[in-house]
Design an enzyme around this catalytic site. Structure first.
Site, PDB file in Angstrom:
ATOM      1  N   ASP A 150       1.064  -1.394   0.115  1.00 43.59           N
ATOM      2  CA  ASP A 150       0.081   0.027   0.090  1.00 43.59           C
ATOM      3  C   ASP A 150       0.963   1.224  -0.159  1.00 43.59           C
ATOM      4  O   ASP A 150       0.690   2.273  -0.801  1.00 43.59           O
ATOM      5  CB  ASP A 150      -1.153   0.140   1.256  1.00 43.59           C
ATOM      6  CG  ASP A 150      -1.793  -1.258   1.353  1.00 43.59           C
ATOM      7  OD1 ASP A 150      -2.287  -1.562   0.466  1.00 43.59           O
ATOM      8  OD2 ASP A 150      -1.522  -1.992   2.462  1.00 43.59           O
ATOM      9  N   HIS A 203      -4.475  -3.734   6.167  1.00 42.09           N
ATOM     10  CA  HIS A 203      -4.421  -3.837   5.013  1.00 42.09           C
ATOM     11  C   HIS A 203      -5.747  -4.320   4.220  1.00 42.09           C
ATOM     12  O   HIS A 203      -6.304  -5.605   4.037  1.00 42.09           O
ATOM     13  CB  HIS A 203      -3.457  -4.914   4.787  1.00 42.09           C
ATOM     14  CG  HIS A 203      -3.268  -5.494   3.216  1.00 42.09           C
ATOM     15  ND1 HIS A 203      -2.778  -4.375   2.443  1.00 42.09           N
ATOM     16  CD2 HIS A 203      -3.468  -6.529   2.527  1.00 42.09           C
ATOM     17  CE1 HIS A 203      -2.686  -5.036   0.981  1.00 42.09           C
ATOM     18  NE2 HIS A 203      -3.104  -6.214   1.353  1.00 42.09           N
TER      19      HIS A 203
END
Length: 332
Positions: free
Chosen positions: A159, A187
């Site tokens: 990310d 996540h």
């Protein structure tokens, strides 16, 4: 030459591992002069595929790889390991409820945690990649109680890399010119990519990312949504989930853990919360961290505005619920 490091990769016959193993083997993670023993774990039905992966690794003729073991037995895979890439997890299938996914993964990570508890070095460094990564990492730690909690982490580096690439593209600079973007939380699609403290070098001058971009609406909306939904966008385009980028991020994560972060830069990692930034202790939550001598330290003292606070709390709430649901499936 140094003693070989024993490195386990689970889900080793899968797509992510296929990219990951080559990078690890050729020294991108632990160093170009660090010999390795690679222990590759997967489920019994995947052993034929895994044997093909072993053949390919052998055929690469990489001098650092001193031993290769392919196994379906956690008791073989986790013996005396120094580092663990936990890539294997039950993927969500069509028609599967979230609680079914959590139940299946609790079973997997409980068994692997118990094997780790019994056999791994107490100094082992563990990164969980398989989703739901944060909660899987918590379960793993629960069943390996004698291994310090700070030795368990989950990957939010993918990310971070995605966010860094988006900002670099917006500013028309290369990615290394952008630093200190933070991924807070889970996540998942509730994660919060935060650029308030990030820096960018534009035309030789280092400024904050908000100052460089000069588009608050973009940073609070399109940018965040793009990063949050990037995994789904890859699946839609490729008909498969992120593999090459996930493998690269796992390598980045583990390399920084072993080699350390540099200068005033930090990276994002899912680690067990110590209560920093008002996040409930015990949650596996992504924070900005620095690393020195393999010790992870959460960056302290960053100012959090109202917008950020709301986003950070929302992803924490999701994680609390996920962990609660997963723990309900734990039958000791």
């Amino acid at each position: 030459m140094a003693e070989p490091l024993r490195v386990v990769v689970t889900g080793a016959a899968g797509q992510i591992a296929y990219s990951l193993l080559f990078s690890v083997a050729k020294g991108d993670v632990f160093g170009k002069d660090q010999p390795l023993e690679l222990l590759l774990l997967d489920i019994t039905p995947m052993m034929e595929v895994l044997n093909g992966v072993v053949m390919e690794l052998m055929d690469c003729a990489i001098p650092l790889v001193k031993n290769l073991v392919a196994t379906d037995d956690p008791n073989v895979a986790f013996k005396d390991v120094d580092a663990a890439f936990m890539v294997g997890a039950m993927p969500r299938k069509e028609g599967m409820e979230r609680k079914d996914l959590l139940k299946a993964n609790v079973k997997i990570f409980k068994a692997q945690g118990q094997a780790m508890e019994k056999l791994a070095k107490k100094s082992v460094k563990v990164v969980v990649v398989g989703n739901p990564a944060n909660t899987n990492a918590c379960i793993l730690s629960k069943y390996a109680p004698s291994i310090p909690k700070e030795n368990f982490s989950c990957m939010t580096r993918l990310d971070q890399n995605r966010a860094q690439a988006q900002i670099a593209a917006k500013l028309n600079v290369s990615t290394e010119k952008v630093s200190n973007i933070i991924i807070w939380g889970n996540h998942s699609s509730t994660q919060f990519p935060d650029v308030a403290h990030a820096k960018a070098e534009v035309q030789g001058k280092v400024v904050t990312v908000p100052e460089a971009v000069q588009d608050d609406n973009f940073l609070k909306n399109e940018f965040i949504k793009t990063v949050q939904q990037r995994g789904a966008a890859v699946i839609k385009a490729r008909k498969l989930s992120s593999a090459m980028s996930a493998a690269k991020a796992a390598c980045d994560h583990m390399r920084d853990w072993f080699i350390g972060t540099k200068g005033g830069n930090w990276v994002s990692m899912g680690v067990i919360s110590d209560g920093s930034y008002g996040i409930k202790e015990g949650l596996m939550y992504s924070f900005p961290v620095t690393i020195e001598n393999k010790k992870i330290t959460i960056v302290q003292g960053l100012s959090i505005n109202e917008f950020a606070r709301e986003k950070m709390d929302a992803t924490a709430k999701e994680l609390e619920q996920e962990l609660s649901d997963a723990l309900a499936e734990c039958v000791d």
